[in-house]
Write an enzyme that holds these catalytic residues in place. Structure first.
Site, mmCIF file in Angstrom:
data_model
loop_
_atom_site.group_PDB
_atom_site.id
_atom_site.type_symbol
_atom_site.label_atom_id
_atom_site.label_comp_id
_atom_site.label_asym_id
_atom_site.label_seq_id
_atom_site.Cartn_x
_atom_site.Cartn_y
_atom_site.Cartn_z
ATOM 1 N N ARG A 181 24.989 -12.991 -30.146
ATOM 2 C CA ARG A 181 23.537 -12.913 -30.297
ATOM 3 C C ARG A 181 23.105 -11.972 -31.425
ATOM 4 O O ARG A 181 22.052 -11.339 -31.354
ATOM 5 C CB ARG A 181 22.858 -12.503 -28.988
ATOM 6 C CG ARG A 181 23.105 -13.435 -27.823
ATOM 7 C CD ARG A 181 22.624 -14.860 -28.099
ATOM 8 N NE ARG A 181 22.988 -15.717 -26.982
ATOM 9 C CZ ARG A 181 24.119 -16.406 -26.906
ATOM 10 N NH1 ARG A 181 24.986 -16.365 -27.898
ATOM 11 N NH2 ARG A 181 24.379 -17.160 -25.861
ATOM 12 N N SER B 178 15.895 -15.570 -22.539
ATOM 13 C CA SER B 178 16.646 -14.491 -21.890
ATOM 14 C C SER B 178 16.275 -13.166 -22.562
ATOM 15 O O SER B 178 16.501 -12.991 -23.761
ATOM 16 C CB SER B 178 18.152 -14.738 -22.020
ATOM 17 O OG SER B 178 18.506 -15.924 -21.349
ATOM 18 N N GLU C 167 17.327 -8.917 -26.100
ATOM 19 C CA GLU C 167 17.741 -9.953 -27.043
ATOM 20 C C GLU C 167 16.671 -10.259 -28.071
ATOM 21 O O GLU C 167 16.978 -10.438 -29.243
ATOM 22 C CB GLU C 167 18.146 -11.220 -26.295
ATOM 23 C CG GLU C 167 18.653 -12.324 -27.190
ATOM 24 C CD GLU C 167 19.255 -13.487 -26.431
ATOM 25 O OE1 GLU C 167 19.203 -14.611 -26.945
ATOM 26 O OE2 GLU C 167 19.796 -13.284 -25.327
#
Length: 354
Positions: free
Chosen positions: A174, A251, A346
């Site tokens: 990520r 998320s 994130e």
């Protein structure tokens, strides 16, 4: 903040960034420009640089948490469209996509043509230019698995760098060297896809079960896409303006990666081996085991954990970014107090901190 827009960019009349984020949160930009293609992105960013203004690139807004006070600079809306593909001799296709293309439209188009590789990334909101920045991933596939190269605008040298190899982007879980780095802006992205009418191997156990196949099986890309969309809808991860569970940035926390010796032992907690004796833990499992249930409400009930998936922080209407961050801190601190593990966000936090 008064420098004129380039002739090839389009000023917008409403500078509120809440209208351009999936959370429907965020104050105004000092200036908001709409860029219809790579040339216009370069012009818009160059205009801001000449005026000494900070720049924020906004695609689908699915990975942005913008402060209530807004962004004191120029926000550039990526709206350019363009997609082409070239078949190689080894039965693969190189797909070239402009940064402003809607990501799920790109995935749908490749599946419709029988090209395999992107199907597990179906239903992810946002623009294509953001996918290598975040190294977007889902259901066992990451952009890093498919990315060939990118074209970048280098703000330091004011030049366009074409065909920058994926290997030079520092792609990891990520993240990439592009994340949090304003010096290089993605203009185009290229992927290597399969041209044999089959998907990438189905690596994710939940998806394999939904498809009724063994892990590592390759299937019809359309079947894989349908199954992924079904799983994402069940978790509130497919955008629907009428469904507040989808008013989120996806998320909110990444799965933490720890040395195996330091990872807490929790019965039933999902964990996956990582490199160099490390283990990746399920952030959702940590949140649930720390006592946070689906629908757990934040300040005034204006924000909450999704009623379907604890990893998504959602805006229920009438809320603020400060409300959302208060809920995020509550969850982060609760997990840290219970298990000694710090969760990290994130999405990109714009003019605000966690």
């Amino acid at each position: 903040m008064s420098s004129p827009a380039s002739a090839s960019t389009r000023p917008t009349t409403d500078p509120r960034l809440s209208a351009h984020t999936t959370l429907r949160l965020g104050g105004p930009a000092g200036r908001l420009l709409r860029a219809e293609g790579a040339r216009e992105v370069v012009d818009a960013v160059g205009s801001a640089d000449a005026a000494g203004e900070p720049v924020l690139l906004v695609g689908g807004g699915s990975n942005l948490v913008v402060a209530d006070a807004g962004f004191d600079g120029t926000a550039v809306l990526l709206a350019g469209r363009g997609m082409s593909h070239e078949r190689r001799n080894d039965d693969t296709v190189v797909l070239t996509v402009d940064a402003g293309e809607d990501w799920d439209d790109v995935v749908a188009a490749t599946v419709a043509e029988g090209l395999g590789g992107l199907e597990c990334l179906s239903g992810i909101p946002g623009r294509t230019g953001a996918t290598p920045v975040q190294n977007v991933g889902a259901y066992g596939i990451e952009v890093a698995d498919l990315l060939v190269d990118v074209d970048l605008y280098d703000r330091r040298t004011r030049t366009v760098r074409e065909h920058v190899p994926a290997a030079r982007l520092g792609l990891a879980y990520r993240t990439s060297v592009l994340k949090g780095n304003d010096d290089a802006i993605v203009l185009r992205v290229r992927f290597a896809l399969r041209a044999d009418g089959r998907s990438a191997p189905i690596r994710y156990a939940e998806l394999a079960r939904a498809l009724g196949v063994e892990p590592d099986t390759r299937v019809d890309p359309a079947a894989a896409r349908a199954a992924v969309l079904g799983l994402r809808r069940g978790k509130g991860m497919v955008l629907d303006v009428a469904d507040h569970d989808t008013w989120s940035a996806g998320s909110f926390f990444t799965n933490p990666i720890l040395p195996a010796a330091e990872a807490p032992t929790i019965e039933g907690l999902a964990a996956w081996p990582a490199a160099e004796g490390r283990v990746k833990l399920s952030a959702a499992g940590l949140i649930q085991n720390a006592g946070f249930a689906r629908g757990h409400a934040g300040p005034g009930g204006r924000v909450s954990l999704s009623t379907r998936h604890v990893l998504a922080l959602t805006h229920r209407g009438g809320g603020t970014t400060d409300d959302l961050l208060a809920l995020a801190r509550e969850v982060r601190d609760g997990v840290a107090d219970r298990f000694g593990v710090t969760l990290h966000p994130e999405p990109v936090l714009v003019a605000c901190t966690l």
